[in-house]
Design a protein around this motif. Structure first.
Motif, PDB file in Angstrom:
ATOM      1  N   SER A   1       0.837  -1.202   0.000  1.00 49.43           N
ATOM      2  CA  SER A   1       0.000   0.000   0.000  1.00 49.43           C
ATOM      3  C   SER A   1       0.867   1.244   0.000  1.00 49.43           C
ATOM      4  N   ARG A   2       0.393   2.251  -0.731  1.00 53.54           N
ATOM      5  CA  ARG A   2       1.022   3.575  -0.710  1.00 53.54           C
ATOM      6  C   ARG A   2       0.162   4.580   0.042  1.00 53.54           C
ATOM      7  N   ASP A   3      -1.012   4.153   0.469  1.00 54.34           N
ATOM      8  CA  ASP A   3      -1.929   5.028   1.198  1.00 54.34           C
ATOM      9  C   ASP A   3      -1.441   5.161   2.638  1.00 54.34           C
ATOM     10  N   SER A   4      -1.190   6.395   3.081  1.00 51.65           N
ATOM     11  CA  SER A   4      -0.588   6.611   4.399  1.00 51.65           C
ATOM     12  C   SER A   4      -1.436   6.044   5.533  1.00 51.65           C
ATOM     13  N   VAL A   5      -2.750   6.133   5.394  1.00 54.40           N
ATOM     14  CA  VAL A   5      -3.638   5.600   6.438  1.00 54.40           C
ATOM     15  C   VAL A   5      -3.461   4.091   6.553  1.00 54.40           C
ATOM     16  N   GLN A   6      -3.405   3.416   5.408  1.00 50.99           N
ATOM     17  CA  GLN A   6      -3.246   1.973   5.406  1.00 50.99           C
ATOM     18  C   GLN A   6      -1.845   1.566   5.881  1.00 50.99           C
ATOM     19  N   VAL A   7      -0.852   2.358   5.512  1.00 53.38           N
ATOM     20  CA  VAL A   7       0.508   2.075   5.976  1.00 53.38           C
ATOM     21  C   VAL A   7       0.560   2.171   7.498  1.00 53.38           C
ATOM     22  N   ASN A   8      -0.070   3.211   8.050  1.00 50.94           N
ATOM     23  CA  ASN A   8      -0.096   3.380   9.509  1.00 50.94           C
ATOM     24  C   ASN A   8      -0.816   2.213  10.177  1.00 50.94           C
ATOM     25  N   LYS A   9      -1.912   1.757   9.575  1.00 46.98           N
ATOM     26  CA  LYS A   9      -2.660   0.627  10.136  1.00 46.98           C
ATOM     27  C   LYS A   9      -1.818  -0.650  10.126  1.00 46.98           C
ATOM     28  N   SER A  10      -0.975  -0.778   9.119  1.00 41.33           N
ATOM     29  CA  SER A  10      -0.146  -1.983   9.015  1.00 41.33           C
ATOM     30  C   SER A  10       0.873  -2.074  10.145  1.00 41.33           C
ATOM     31  N   LEU A  11       1.079  -0.953  10.849  1.00 35.34           N
ATOM     32  CA  LEU A  11       2.039  -0.935  11.950  1.00 35.34           C
ATOM     33  C   LEU A  11       1.439  -1.358  13.282  1.00 35.34           C
ATOM     34  N   ASN A  12       0.133  -1.561  13.325  1.00 35.10           N
ATOM     35  CA  ASN A  12      -0.534  -1.905  14.585  1.00 35.10           C
ATOM     36  C   ASN A  12       0.128  -3.108  15.257  1.00 35.10           C
ATOM     37  N   GLY A  13       0.470  -2.928  16.528  1.00 35.97           N
ATOM     38  CA  GLY A  13       1.055  -4.017  17.297  1.00 35.97           C
ATOM     39  C   GLY A  13       2.549  -4.212  17.099  1.00 35.97           C
ATOM     40  N   THR A  14       3.196  -3.336  16.327  1.00 40.61           N
ATOM     41  CA  THR A  14       4.631  -3.490  16.074  1.00 40.61           C
ATOM     42  C   THR A  14       5.463  -2.637  17.023  1.00 40.61           C
ATOM     43  N   VAL A  15       6.733  -2.959  17.123  1.00 40.48           N
ATOM     44  CA  VAL A  15       7.663  -2.162  17.926  1.00 40.48           C
ATOM     45  C   VAL A  15       7.787  -0.753  17.343  1.00 40.48           C
ATOM     46  N   TYR A  16       7.747  -0.664  16.030  1.00 40.36           N
ATOM     47  CA  TYR A  16       7.839   0.628  15.341  1.00 40.36           C
ATOM     48  C   TYR A  16       6.701   1.545  15.782  1.00 40.36           C
ATOM     49  N   GLU A  17       5.490   1.003  15.806  1.00 38.49           N
ATOM     50  CA  GLU A  17       4.335   1.795  16.252  1.00 38.49           C
ATOM     51  C   GLU A  17       4.512   2.210  17.713  1.00 38.49           C
ATOM     52  N   ARG A  18       5.019   1.309  18.528  1.00 34.17           N
ATOM     53  CA  ARG A  18       5.220   1.612  19.943  1.00 34.17           C
ATOM     54  C   ARG A  18       6.202   2.779  20.109  1.00 34.17           C
ATOM     55  N   CYS A  19       7.232   2.791  19.292  1.00 29.48           N
ATOM     56  CA  CYS A  19       8.206   3.889  19.347  1.00 29.48           C
ATOM     57  C   CYS A  19       7.556   5.225  19.008  1.00 29.48           C
ATOM     58  N   PHE A  20       6.695   5.233  17.996  1.00 31.44           N
ATOM     59  CA  PHE A  20       6.001   6.461  17.636  1.00 31.44           C
ATOM     60  C   PHE A  20       5.194   6.974  18.824  1.00 31.44           C
ATOM     61  N   SER A  21       4.501   6.058  19.499  1.00 30.63           N
ATOM     62  CA  SER A  21       3.673   6.427  20.645  1.00 30.63           C
ATOM     63  C   SER A  21       4.526   6.973  21.788  1.00 30.63           C
ATOM     64  N   ILE A  22       5.654   6.322  22.041  1.00 26.42           N
ATOM     65  CA  ILE A  22       6.549   6.753  23.120  1.00 26.42           C
ATOM     66  C   ILE A  22       7.092   8.158  22.846  1.00 26.42           C
ATOM     67  N   VAL A  23       7.553   8.370  21.621  1.00 26.41           N
ATOM     68  CA  VAL A  23       8.150   9.649  21.259  1.00 26.41           C
ATOM     69  C   VAL A  23       7.151  10.789  21.394  1.00 26.41           C
ATOM     70  N   ARG A  24       5.908  10.545  21.030  1.00 18.65           N
ATOM     71  CA  ARG A  24       4.902  11.608  21.073  1.00 18.65           C
ATOM     72  C   ARG A  24       4.586  12.049  22.507  1.00 18.65           C
ATOM     73  N   LYS A  25       4.948  11.252  23.493  1.00 19.99           N
ATOM     74  CA  LYS A  25       4.704  11.643  24.886  1.00 19.99           C
ATOM     75  C   LYS A  25       5.581  12.820  25.302  1.00 19.99           C
ATOM     76  N   THR A  26       6.711  12.981  24.631  1.00 23.44           N
ATOM     77  CA  THR A  26       7.645  14.043  25.031  1.00 23.44           C
ATOM     78  C   THR A  26       7.884  15.055  23.910  1.00 23.44           C
ATOM     79  N   GLU A  27       7.054  15.043  22.870  1.00 26.77           N
ATOM     80  CA  GLU A  27       7.345  15.861  21.696  1.00 26.77           C
ATOM     81  C   GLU A  27       7.261  17.366  21.956  1.00 26.77           C
TER      82      GLU A  27
END
Length: 323
Positions: free
Chosen positions: A80-106
């Motif tokens: 997929s090249r659709d950003s929404v679908q790409v983001n959904k594909s990250l659900n449950g991954t370490v990569y997604e977790r990092c995004f969540s962690i970083v946004r806590k201190t942005e």
């Protein structure tokens, strides 16, 4: 014709292992991507694309391990090249977790991103910054690490945050750093911007917050230079001076990059704990931090020999950190 064919085969062989010295002019159309890919049924994320002699390549991230690689586009399937679908594909991954962690201190002015102790680690995450400098590399850091762990660990992970201006002025030091792989040191190469902008103004108008700073250029130009010098850009990014704001962190995330701060900048006297992300400068400009790190190794000598204290890769333990 045959000579050109042989050159192409040899080039692609070495390039696939990320060790080629890539001429700057041969790396074309280097740009940001955010695309869901697949390699042998394994999901990946493409964060950059470029062409070499007409062939297209992706810089990919494994969303579970955070490993980055260069892969020929012909070996990949586009999911997929659709950003929404790409983001959904990250659900449950370490990569997604990092995004969540970083946004806590942005919203932090300083030290946004991964700036905490990682759980369940007996040792540290060592990060060494190479800001622009005319002084030689502090080789003592690396030599003392090898000496402290001699005969104990076959692989010693650490991270080096490298700026473009340092790379351009230290070819011999860079060659020495790359040679350490044969001795067991495994370096995660962190983008530390191309110019490492700095002025005498307050932090709110300094480093990446300096007026006129082009963050896209600072990211992409340095990655291209890293590749040219045979370095694999990691998924991590260190802001100069650890200074940023929400807009910068969000832009880094849009480039697929995870900001790395520090809870133990040694030259500032910050204490080291198990799991700390330790920051020292190895560019010859931070004698205090280097001295304190060497003292730390000496203090932990017995624990190191007993295998109760070691070095960790930045990507280790992130899957266990709570969102």
């Amino acid at each position: 014709m045959m000579k050109q064919l042989v050159f192409t085969i040899v080039f692609l062989f070495f390039f696939s292992f990320a060790f080629a010295q890539i001429p700057h002019g041969d790396l074309d159309n280097y740009k940001r991507e955010w695309i869901a890919l697949e390699e042998n049924a394994r999901p990946l994320i493409g964060i950059r694309s470029f062409t070499v002699m007409g062939s297209k390549y992706y810089l990919i991230v494994d969303p579970m391990t955070l490993e980055t690689r260069i892969v020929d586009s012909k070996l990949l399937k586009v999911r997929s090249r659709d950003s929404v679908q790409v983001n959904k594909s990250l659900n449950g991954t370490v990569y997604e977790r990092c995004f969540s962690i970083v946004r806590k201190t942005e919203n932090n002015l300083q030290d946004a991103g991964l700036n905490f102790r990682l759980p369940k680690e007996s040792g540290i995450n060592l990060t060494i910054d190479l800001c622009p400098s005319h002084k030689p590399l502090d080789k003592d850091i690396f030599e003392d690490v090898l000496s402290a762990f001699k005969g104990l660990d076959s692989t010693l992970p650490l991270a080096v945050s490298v700026s473009g201006k340092w790379l351009l002025n230290h070819p011999d030091d860079l060659a020495w750093l790359k040679s350490l792989e044969k001795k067991g040191i495994e370096i995660t190469w962190i983008n530390h911007t191309y110019d490492h902008v700095f002025n005498s103004k307050p932090l709110v108008s300094n480093f990446l917050l300096s007026p006129g700073t082009d963050l896209s250029y600072e990211i992409l130009a340095n990655e291209k230079l890293m590749l040219k010098n045979g370095l694999m850009p990691s998924v991590f990014f260190r802001c100069p001076g650890l200074v940023s704001d929400r807009a910068i962190i969000e832009k880094l995330l849009s480039f697929g990059l995870i900001a790395v701060g520090s809870d133990a900048w040694l030259a500032k006297g910050q204490p080291v704990h198990n799991g700390s992300i330790v920051l020292i400068h190895g560019n010859g400009n931070e004698e205090l931090g280097v001295r304190d790190f060497i003292k730390l190794l000496q203090t932990e000598a017995d624990a190191i020999k007993a295998k109760h204290w070691t070095l960790y890769s930045l990507s280790e333990g992130l899957e266990q950190y709570p969102n």
